[in-house]
Design a protein around this motif. Structure first.
Motif, PDB file in Angstrom:
ATOM      1  N   ASP A 166       4.279   9.622  -5.408  1.00  0.00           N
ATOM      2  CA  ASP A 166       3.757   9.386  -4.064  1.00  0.00           C
ATOM      3  C   ASP A 166       4.321   8.089  -3.491  1.00  0.00           C
ATOM      4  OD1 ASP A 166       1.419  10.445  -2.160  1.00  0.00           O
ATOM      5  OD2 ASP A 166       1.388   8.254  -2.169  1.00  0.00           O
ATOM      6  N   VAL A 167       4.346   7.027  -4.284  1.00  0.00           N
ATOM      7  CA  VAL A 167       4.899   5.745  -3.815  1.00  0.00           C
ATOM      8  C   VAL A 167       6.371   5.919  -3.454  1.00  0.00           C
ATOM      9  CG1 VAL A 167       5.530   3.398  -4.526  1.00  0.00           C
ATOM     10  CG2 VAL A 167       3.260   4.277  -5.041  1.00  0.00           C
ATOM     11  N   ALA A 168       7.126   6.613  -4.303  1.00  0.00           N
ATOM     12  CA  ALA A 168       8.556   6.808  -4.038  1.00  0.00           C
ATOM     13  C   ALA A 168       8.777   7.613  -2.758  1.00  0.00           C
ATOM     14  CB  ALA A 168       9.209   7.515  -5.220  1.00  0.00           C
ATOM     15  N   LEU A 169       7.914   8.577  -2.488  1.00  0.00           N
ATOM     16  CA  LEU A 169       8.032   9.385  -1.279  1.00  0.00           C
ATOM     17  C   LEU A 169       7.632   8.619  -0.023  1.00  0.00           C
ATOM     18  CD1 LEU A 169       6.535  12.769  -2.521  1.00  0.00           C
ATOM     19  CD2 LEU A 169       8.923  12.344  -1.897  1.00  0.00           C
ATOM     20  N   GLN A 170       6.623   7.774  -0.127  1.00  0.00           N
ATOM     21  CA  GLN A 170       6.028   7.139   1.044  1.00  0.00           C
ATOM     22  C   GLN A 170       6.550   5.740   1.348  1.00  0.00           C
ATOM     23  OE1 GLN A 170       3.912   8.870   2.969  1.00  0.00           O
ATOM     24  NE2 GLN A 170       3.950  10.595   1.564  1.00  0.00           N
ATOM     25  N   GLN A 171       7.198   5.068   0.417  1.00  0.00           N
ATOM     26  CA  GLN A 171       7.529   3.651   0.587  1.00  0.00           C
ATOM     27  C   GLN A 171       8.587   3.388   1.649  1.00  0.00           C
ATOM     28  OE1 GLN A 171       9.008   1.763  -2.917  1.00  0.00           O
ATOM     29  NE2 GLN A 171      10.960   2.820  -2.858  1.00  0.00           N
ATOM     30  N   ARG A 172       9.248   4.390   2.128  1.00  0.00           N
ATOM     31  CA  ARG A 172      10.269   4.169   3.168  1.00  0.00           C
ATOM     32  C   ARG A 172       9.659   3.614   4.450  1.00  0.00           C
ATOM     33  NH1 ARG A 172      11.809   8.283   0.025  1.00  0.00           N
ATOM     34  NH2 ARG A 172      13.951   8.297  -0.696  1.00  0.00           N
ATOM     35  N   ALA A 173       8.362   3.854   4.648  1.00  0.00           N
ATOM     36  CA  ALA A 173       7.673   3.347   5.833  1.00  0.00           C
ATOM     37  C   ALA A 173       7.008   2.004   5.565  1.00  0.00           C
ATOM     38  CB  ALA A 173       6.634   4.366   6.299  1.00  0.00           C
ATOM     39  N   GLY A 174       7.251   1.416   4.401  1.00  0.00           N
ATOM     40  CA  GLY A 174       6.658   0.139   4.044  1.00  0.00           C
ATOM     41  C   GLY A 174       5.823   0.275   2.779  1.00  0.00           C
ATOM     42  N   PRO A 175       5.192  -0.820   2.358  1.00  0.00           N
ATOM     43  CA  PRO A 175       4.360  -0.754   1.147  1.00  0.00           C
ATOM     44  C   PRO A 175       3.283   0.319   1.281  1.00  0.00           C
ATOM     45  CG  PRO A 175       4.662  -3.018   1.856  1.00  0.00           C
ATOM     46  CD  PRO A 175       5.216  -2.152   2.943  1.00  0.00           C
ATOM     47  N   VAL A 176       2.987   0.981   0.174  1.00  0.00           N
ATOM     48  CA  VAL A 176       2.057   2.105   0.159  1.00  0.00           C
ATOM     49  C   VAL A 176       0.690   1.616  -0.316  1.00  0.00           C
ATOM     50  CG1 VAL A 176       1.631   4.410  -0.770  1.00  0.00           C
ATOM     51  CG2 VAL A 176       3.979   3.651  -0.356  1.00  0.00           C
ATOM     52  N   ALA A 177      -0.320   1.827   0.509  1.00  0.00           N
ATOM     53  CA  ALA A 177      -1.683   1.400   0.181  1.00  0.00           C
ATOM     54  C   ALA A 177      -2.309   2.368  -0.825  1.00  0.00           C
ATOM     55  CB  ALA A 177      -2.531   1.342   1.445  1.00  0.00           C
ATOM     56  N   LEU A 178      -3.108   1.818  -1.744  1.00  0.00           N
ATOM     57  CA  LEU A 178      -3.790   2.654  -2.730  1.00  0.00           C
ATOM     58  C   LEU A 178      -4.762   3.619  -2.068  1.00  0.00           C
ATOM     59  CD1 LEU A 178      -4.458   0.167  -5.671  1.00  0.00           C
ATOM     60  CD2 LEU A 178      -2.575   1.776  -5.362  1.00  0.00           C
ATOM     61  N   ALA A 179      -5.347   3.210  -0.948  1.00  0.00           N
ATOM     62  CA  ALA A 179      -6.274   4.104  -0.244  1.00  0.00           C
ATOM     63  C   ALA A 179      -5.555   5.364   0.224  1.00  0.00           C
ATOM     64  CB  ALA A 179      -6.911   3.380   0.936  1.00  0.00           C
ATOM     65  N   ARG A 220       0.661  -8.353  -0.436  1.00  0.00           N
ATOM     66  CA  ARG A 220      -0.706  -8.636   0.009  1.00  0.00           C
ATOM     67  C   ARG A 220      -0.811  -8.664   1.509  1.00  0.00           C
ATOM     68  NH1 ARG A 220      -4.127 -12.076  -3.729  1.00  0.00           N
ATOM     69  NH2 ARG A 220      -3.324 -11.554  -5.766  1.00  0.00           N
ATOM     70  N   GLY A 221      -2.046  -8.588   1.965  1.00  0.00           N
ATOM     71  CA  GLY A 221      -2.323  -8.764   3.385  1.00  0.00           C
ATOM     72  C   GLY A 221      -2.310  -7.469   4.162  1.00  0.00           C
ATOM     73  N   PRO A 222      -2.463  -7.602   5.486  1.00  0.00           N
ATOM     74  CA  PRO A 222      -2.465  -6.411   6.342  1.00  0.00           C
ATOM     75  C   PRO A 222      -1.125  -5.694   6.228  1.00  0.00           C
ATOM     76  CG  PRO A 222      -3.086  -8.363   7.590  1.00  0.00           C
ATOM     77  CD  PRO A 222      -2.632  -8.828   6.244  1.00  0.00           C
ATOM     78  N   GLY A 223      -1.161  -4.410   6.080  1.00  0.00           N
ATOM     79  CA  GLY A 223       0.073  -3.646   5.918  1.00  0.00           C
ATOM     80  C   GLY A 223       0.629  -3.733   4.514  1.00  0.00           C
ATOM     81  N   ALA A 280      14.762  -0.457   4.703  1.00  0.00           N
ATOM     82  CA  ALA A 280      14.055  -1.614   4.147  1.00  0.00           C
ATOM     83  C   ALA A 280      12.613  -1.606   4.636  1.00  0.00           C
ATOM     84  CB  ALA A 280      14.744  -2.898   4.562  1.00  0.00           C
ATOM     85  N   PRO A 281      11.645  -1.858   3.725  1.00  0.00           N
ATOM     86  CA  PRO A 281      10.245  -1.882   4.142  1.00  0.00           C
ATOM     87  C   PRO A 281      10.010  -2.975   5.170  1.00  0.00           C
ATOM     88  CG  PRO A 281      10.443  -2.139   1.753  1.00  0.00           C
ATOM     89  CD  PRO A 281      11.813  -2.147   2.322  1.00  0.00           C
ATOM     90  N   SER A 282       9.216  -2.654   6.171  1.00  0.00           N
ATOM     91  CA  SER A 282       8.913  -3.655   7.190  1.00  0.00           C
ATOM     92  C   SER A 282       7.776  -4.539   6.706  1.00  0.00           C
ATOM     93  CB  SER A 282       8.519  -2.965   8.501  1.00  0.00           C
ATOM     94  OG  SER A 282       7.365  -2.197   8.306  1.00  0.00           O
ATOM     95  N   ARG A 283       7.865  -5.776   7.025  1.00  0.00           N
ATOM     96  CA  ARG A 283       6.816  -6.725   6.674  1.00  0.00           C
ATOM     97  C   ARG A 283       5.926  -6.915   7.891  1.00  0.00           C
ATOM     98  NH1 ARG A 283       6.824  -6.427   1.496  1.00  0.00           N
ATOM     99  NH2 ARG A 283       8.762  -7.038   0.541  1.00  0.00           N
ATOM    100  N   PRO A 284       4.630  -7.004   7.700  1.00  0.00           N
ATOM    101  CA  PRO A 284       3.751  -7.198   8.854  1.00  0.00           C
ATOM    102  C   PRO A 284       4.041  -8.545   9.522  1.00  0.00           C
ATOM    103  CG  PRO A 284       2.519  -7.326   6.789  1.00  0.00           C
ATOM    104  CD  PRO A 284       3.917  -6.938   6.447  1.00  0.00           C
ATOM    105  N   ARG A 285       3.946  -8.572  10.852  1.00  0.00           N
ATOM    106  CA  ARG A 285       4.200  -9.799  11.591  1.00  0.00           C
ATOM    107  C   ARG A 285       2.907 -10.499  11.946  1.00  0.00           C
ATOM    108  NH1 ARG A 285       9.658  -9.207  14.518  1.00  0.00           N
ATOM    109  NH2 ARG A 285      10.480  -7.413  13.438  1.00  0.00           N
ATOM    110  N   ALA A 286       1.792  -9.938  11.560  1.00  0.00           N
ATOM    111  CA  ALA A 286       0.496 -10.535  11.874  1.00  0.00           C
ATOM    112  C   ALA A 286       0.204 -11.666  10.893  1.00  0.00           C
ATOM    113  CB  ALA A 286      -0.600  -9.483  11.777  1.00  0.00           C
ATOM    114  N   PRO A 287      -0.451 -12.706  11.342  1.00  0.00           N
ATOM    115  CA  PRO A 287      -0.837 -13.792  10.435  1.00  0.00           C
ATOM    116  C   PRO A 287      -1.801 -13.257   9.382  1.00  0.00           C
ATOM    117  CG  PRO A 287      -1.408 -14.308  12.728  1.00  0.00           C
ATOM    118  CD  PRO A 287      -0.862 -12.937  12.703  1.00  0.00           C
TER     119      PRO A 287
END
Length: 175
Positions: A16-29, A59-62, A157-164
């Motif tokens: 699942d992580v390998a399939l989904q990680q193209r859109a960024g880090p994959v949340a456990l939820a 860590r963090g949002p996203g 490349a996974p996008s990193r959140p830009r939010a503080p």
């Protein structure tokens, strides 16, 4: 080598992580929702997978998890060994089995040793990339809402959140 439910679920989660990680880090939820595995169980498994160097956490949002190395370099044996460590040493386990069988020694230890060796060799020959490539082309029902999965050959490349991600960062951001 044991092939437990935990090992099967870890392999499923890694696919699942390998399939989904193209859109960024994959949340456990998200994994929990798509694969019907409890979040607390996934937290334990991913802690072990992270210690084994198979996934990285953000860590963090996203945030979430992504593969720590190329899927072609991760074998099923790596995943199984990361989450299914034997609770007892082989000699202790053999004594327990001998005691359970009335003190009689196993008459076929070579058979079980050879079988175990073949299972390990097979698991070492199957990579995560192989399993990802074997997934059906129509993954829309297993996909998280709003996420697009790129074809297996392309890597974005996974996008990193830009939010503080803290009060201090928010203050610097607003200043």
């Amino acid at each position: 080598m044991r092939l437990s439910t935990r090992a099967r679920q870890a392999v499923t989660a890694m696919i699942d992580v390998a399939l989904q990680q193209r859109a960024g880090p994959v949340a456990l939820a998200g994994i929990s929702r798509r694969r019907n595995i409890s979040v607390s169980y996934l937290e334990q498994m991913f802690s072990e997978l992270r210690r084994a160097g198979l996934v990285e956490s953000t860590r963090g949002p996203g945030g979430g998890y992504s593969l720590a190395r190329n899927s072609a370099l991760v074998t099923m044996a790596d995943i199984v060994q990361a989450v299914d460590r034997p609770e007892t040493k082989p000699a202790e386990r053999q004594r327990e089995e001998d005691a359970a069988s009335g003190g009689q020694q196993c008459l076929t230890p070579e058979l079980w040793t050879a079988l175990n060796r073949h299972v390990i060799e097979y698991l070492q020959s199957v990579t995560l990339k192989t399993l990802v490539d074997e997934q059906p082309a129509d993954r829309s029902e297993n996909q998280a809402p709003g996420r697009q999965v790129q074809p297996a050959g392309q890597r974005i490349a996974p996008s990193r959140p830009r939010a503080p991600n803290s009060v201090f960062e928010l203050g610097r951001f607003l200043a």
